[in-house]
Design a protein around this motif. Structure first.
Motif, PDB file in Angstrom:
ATOM      1  N   ILE A 109      43.400  54.229  46.691  1.00  0.00           N
ATOM      2  CA  ILE A 109      43.612  54.743  48.045  1.00  0.00           C
ATOM      3  C   ILE A 109      42.243  54.880  48.681  1.00  0.00           C
ATOM      4  CG2 ILE A 109      44.409  56.683  49.429  1.00  0.00           C
ATOM      5  CD1 ILE A 109      46.389  57.304  47.158  1.00  0.00           C
ATOM      6  N   GLU A 110      42.094  54.278  49.843  1.00  0.00           N
ATOM      7  CA  GLU A 110      40.825  54.345  50.565  1.00  0.00           C
ATOM      8  C   GLU A 110      41.074  54.931  51.941  1.00  0.00           C
ATOM      9  OE1 GLU A 110      38.095  50.929  52.270  1.00  0.00           O
ATOM     10  OE2 GLU A 110      37.978  51.018  50.080  1.00  0.00           O
ATOM     11  N   THR A 111      40.184  55.828  52.340  1.00  0.00           N
ATOM     12  CA  THR A 111      40.281  56.429  53.666  1.00  0.00           C
ATOM     13  C   THR A 111      38.979  56.205  54.419  1.00  0.00           C
ATOM     14  OG1 THR A 111      39.482  58.585  52.905  1.00  0.00           O
ATOM     15  CG2 THR A 111      41.868  58.217  52.844  1.00  0.00           C
ATOM     16  N   LEU A 112      39.086  56.099  55.722  1.00  0.00           N
ATOM     17  CA  LEU A 112      37.921  55.897  56.588  1.00  0.00           C
ATOM     18  C   LEU A 112      37.948  56.924  57.711  1.00  0.00           C
ATOM     19  CD1 LEU A 112      38.073  52.018  57.014  1.00  0.00           C
ATOM     20  CD2 LEU A 112      36.434  53.298  55.651  1.00  0.00           C
ATOM     21  N   GLY A 125      35.854  60.831  64.267  1.00  0.00           N
ATOM     22  CA  GLY A 125      36.107  62.174  63.759  1.00  0.00           C
ATOM     23  C   GLY A 125      37.443  62.358  63.077  1.00  0.00           C
ATOM     24  N   ASN A 126      38.282  61.300  63.060  1.00  0.00           N
ATOM     25  CA  ASN A 126      39.598  61.378  62.426  1.00  0.00           C
ATOM     26  C   ASN A 126      39.657  60.495  61.191  1.00  0.00           C
ATOM     27  OD1 ASN A 126      40.844  63.094  64.414  1.00  0.00           O
ATOM     28  ND2 ASN A 126      40.854  61.317  65.785  1.00  0.00           N
ATOM     29  N   TRP A 127      40.372  60.966  60.188  1.00  0.00           N
ATOM     30  CA  TRP A 127      40.542  60.222  58.940  1.00  0.00           C
ATOM     31  C   TRP A 127      41.846  59.441  58.979  1.00  0.00           C
ATOM     32  CZ3 TRP A 127      37.054  59.649  55.137  1.00  0.00           C
ATOM     33  CH2 TRP A 127      35.965  60.508  55.137  1.00  0.00           C
ATOM     34  N   SER A 128      41.798  58.200  58.454  1.00  0.00           N
ATOM     35  CA  SER A 128      43.006  57.387  58.336  1.00  0.00           C
ATOM     36  C   SER A 128      42.925  56.552  57.065  1.00  0.00           C
ATOM     37  CB  SER A 128      43.190  56.493  59.564  1.00  0.00           C
ATOM     38  OG  SER A 128      42.080  55.626  59.691  1.00  0.00           O
ATOM     39  N   PHE A 129      44.084  56.084  56.608  1.00  0.00           N
ATOM     40  CA  PHE A 129      44.137  55.219  55.436  1.00  0.00           C
ATOM     41  C   PHE A 129      43.634  53.831  55.794  1.00  0.00           C
ATOM     42  CE2 PHE A 129      47.534  58.275  54.338  1.00  0.00           C
ATOM     43  CZ  PHE A 129      47.090  58.655  53.087  1.00  0.00           C
ATOM     44  N   SER A 130      43.004  53.180  54.831  1.00  0.00           N
ATOM     45  CA  SER A 130      42.609  51.783  54.988  1.00  0.00           C
ATOM     46  C   SER A 130      43.788  50.906  54.560  1.00  0.00           C
ATOM     47  CB  SER A 130      41.412  51.459  54.091  1.00  0.00           C
ATOM     48  OG  SER A 130      40.296  52.207  54.479  1.00  0.00           O
ATOM     49  N   PRO A 131      43.888  49.687  55.110  1.00  0.00           N
ATOM     50  CA  PRO A 131      44.963  48.781  54.698  1.00  0.00           C
ATOM     51  C   PRO A 131      44.907  48.529  53.190  1.00  0.00           C
ATOM     52  CG  PRO A 131      43.855  47.966  56.660  1.00  0.00           C
ATOM     53  CD  PRO A 131      43.076  49.147  56.167  1.00  0.00           C
ATOM     54  N   PRO A 132      46.009  48.369  52.528  1.00  0.00           N
ATOM     55  CA  PRO A 132      47.341  48.103  53.071  1.00  0.00           C
ATOM     56  C   PRO A 132      48.092  49.359  53.505  1.00  0.00           C
ATOM     57  CG  PRO A 132      47.467  48.064  50.687  1.00  0.00           C
ATOM     58  CD  PRO A 132      46.024  48.303  51.054  1.00  0.00           C
ATOM     59  N   ASN A 133      47.567  50.527  53.236  1.00  0.00           N
ATOM     60  CA  ASN A 133      48.197  51.766  53.683  1.00  0.00           C
ATOM     61  C   ASN A 133      47.868  51.975  55.159  1.00  0.00           C
ATOM     62  OD1 ASN A 133      49.141  52.560  51.029  1.00  0.00           O
ATOM     63  ND2 ASN A 133      46.998  52.942  50.553  1.00  0.00           N
ATOM     64  N   SER A 134      48.620  52.837  55.807  1.00  0.00           N
ATOM     65  CA  SER A 134      48.322  53.125  57.200  1.00  0.00           C
ATOM     66  C   SER A 134      48.711  54.564  57.503  1.00  0.00           C
ATOM     67  CB  SER A 134      49.067  52.167  58.134  1.00  0.00           C
ATOM     68  OG  SER A 134      50.459  52.352  57.991  1.00  0.00           O
ATOM     69  N   GLY A 135      48.172  55.081  58.572  1.00  0.00           N
ATOM     70  CA  GLY A 135      48.490  56.434  59.001  1.00  0.00           C
ATOM     71  C   GLY A 135      47.277  57.341  58.931  1.00  0.00           C
ATOM     72  N   ARG A 136      47.438  58.517  59.519  1.00  0.00           N
ATOM     73  CA  ARG A 136      46.364  59.507  59.531  1.00  0.00           C
ATOM     74  C   ARG A 136      46.329  60.263  58.220  1.00  0.00           C
ATOM     75  NH1 ARG A 136      45.181  62.254  65.153  1.00  0.00           N
ATOM     76  NH2 ARG A 136      44.203  63.599  63.647  1.00  0.00           N
ATOM     77  N   VAL A 137      45.158  60.783  57.903  1.00  0.00           N
ATOM     78  CA  VAL A 137      44.951  61.556  56.689  1.00  0.00           C
ATOM     79  C   VAL A 137      44.503  62.955  57.104  1.00  0.00           C
ATOM     80  CG1 VAL A 137      43.573  61.727  54.572  1.00  0.00           C
ATOM     81  CG2 VAL A 137      44.298  59.491  55.403  1.00  0.00           C
ATOM     82  N   SER A 138      44.960  63.945  56.378  1.00  0.00           N
ATOM     83  CA  SER A 138      44.602  65.326  56.666  1.00  0.00           C
ATOM     84  C   SER A 138      43.111  65.557  56.426  1.00  0.00           C
ATOM     85  CB  SER A 138      45.416  66.264  55.769  1.00  0.00           C
ATOM     86  OG  SER A 138      44.856  67.552  55.757  1.00  0.00           O
ATOM     87  N   LEU A 194      36.274  58.284  41.874  1.00  0.00           N
ATOM     88  CA  LEU A 194      36.171  58.837  43.224  1.00  0.00           C
ATOM     89  C   LEU A 194      34.830  58.420  43.808  1.00  0.00           C
ATOM     90  CD1 LEU A 194      37.116  60.679  45.556  1.00  0.00           C
ATOM     91  CD2 LEU A 194      36.020  62.582  44.350  1.00  0.00           C
ATOM     92  N   SER A 195      34.874  57.751  44.953  1.00  0.00           N
ATOM     93  CA  SER A 195      33.652  57.342  45.663  1.00  0.00           C
ATOM     94  C   SER A 195      33.614  58.021  47.022  1.00  0.00           C
ATOM     95  CB  SER A 195      33.602  55.831  45.858  1.00  0.00           C
ATOM     96  OG  SER A 195      33.486  55.169  44.622  1.00  0.00           O
ATOM     97  N   VAL A 196      32.490  58.654  47.296  1.00  0.00           N
ATOM     98  CA  VAL A 196      32.255  59.307  48.580  1.00  0.00           C
ATOM     99  C   VAL A 196      31.099  58.562  49.236  1.00  0.00           C
ATOM    100  CG1 VAL A 196      31.580  61.460  49.693  1.00  0.00           C
ATOM    101  CG2 VAL A 196      33.060  61.522  47.679  1.00  0.00           C
ATOM    102  N   CYS A 197      31.347  58.010  50.413  1.00  0.00           N
ATOM    103  CA  CYS A 197      30.328  57.197  51.089  1.00  0.00           C
ATOM    104  C   CYS A 197      29.863  57.851  52.382  1.00  0.00           C
ATOM    105  CB  CYS A 197      30.885  55.816  51.425  1.00  0.00           C
ATOM    106  SG  CYS A 197      31.497  54.909  50.004  1.00  0.00           S
ATOM    107  N   THR A 198      28.573  57.709  52.629  1.00  0.00           N
ATOM    108  CA  THR A 198      27.974  58.133  53.887  1.00  0.00           C
ATOM    109  C   THR A 198      27.162  56.952  54.401  1.00  0.00           C
ATOM    110  OG1 THR A 198      25.952  58.918  52.838  1.00  0.00           O
ATOM    111  CG2 THR A 198      27.717  60.528  53.115  1.00  0.00           C
ATOM    112  N   SER A 199      26.793  57.010  55.679  1.00  0.00           N
ATOM    113  CA  SER A 199      25.846  56.001  56.144  1.00  0.00           C
ATOM    114  C   SER A 199      24.523  56.333  55.463  1.00  0.00           C
ATOM    115  CB  SER A 199      25.712  56.023  57.664  1.00  0.00           C
ATOM    116  OG  SER A 199      25.109  57.217  58.086  1.00  0.00           O
ATOM    117  N   LEU A 200      23.738  55.336  55.161  1.00  0.00           N
ATOM    118  CA  LEU A 200      22.488  55.563  54.444  1.00  0.00           C
ATOM    119  C   LEU A 200      21.580  56.492  55.225  1.00  0.00           C
ATOM    120  CD1 LEU A 200      21.006  54.933  51.867  1.00  0.00           C
ATOM    121  CD2 LEU A 200      20.011  52.950  52.963  1.00  0.00           C
TER     122      LEU A 200
END
Length: 167
Positions: free
Chosen positions: A30-33, A37-50, A89-95
């Motif tokens: 499961i990947e979220t982006l 300022g809002n979180w959503s699932f990356s494809p193939p999933n879709s929708g907002r994330v809490s 678990l991977s947590v990414c930030t911009s460098l």
């Protein structure tokens, strides 16, 4: 001993600086982006994330405590269940946001402007891989932490409760 001097906690970025979060468990990824300022699932999933759920996951990651260091030079990660981890678990930030001081280089001088600008768009990932249990009771699990796509070189153990908080 050297193990007593090592940090037994992780430096995890605050939720506000995280741009992507990926969780893989039991072959399910499961990947979220975060965008605008809002979180959503990356494809193939879709929708907002809490946002609260993301914040809790990042906070739980930051609360993990290393019980003991096992080795700094694992010869075979499969022995610890880390070649095919149970949970990643991977947590990414911009460098640019991951760096504490993007305007200076290691010699404490001004950084090359082109290099700093080029790095801004590249993500910085902190990845925790949790492998097999350390004991028959499953009270602790082998794990490794890295800042890249490759497994970290230090193998350590974490409590079952820390693993369960991420599941």
């Amino acid at each position: 001993s050297i193990s007593d001097l090592r940090s037994k906690s992780f430096d995890v970025p605050a939720e506000g600086k995280v741009t992507k979060l990926a969780l893989m468990q039991n072959g399910i990824s499961i990947e979220t982006l975060k965008a605008g300022g809002n979180w959503s699932f990356s494809p193939p999933n879709s929708g907002r994330v809490s946002q609260d759920a993301i914040k809790k996951l990042i906070e739980d990651f930051g609360r993990i405590y290393i019980q003991k260091f096992v080795t700094d030079d694992p010869q075979d990660l499969s022995l610890d269940g880390l070649a095919k981890p149970q949970l990643t678990l991977s947590v990414c930030t911009s460098l640019a946001s991951a760096k504490t001081d993007a305007n200076t280089n290691v010699n404490n001088g001004p950084a090359d402007a082109a290099e700093t600008e080029k790095e801004k768009d590249q993500p910085m990932a902190t990845t925790l891989r949790i492998g097999g249990p350390d004991d028959c009771a499953g009270s602790s699990f082998f794990a490794t932490l890295s800042r890249k796509d490759e497994p970290g070189t230090a193998v350590f153990t974490i409590a079952r409760s820390d693993k369960e908080n991420l599941e």
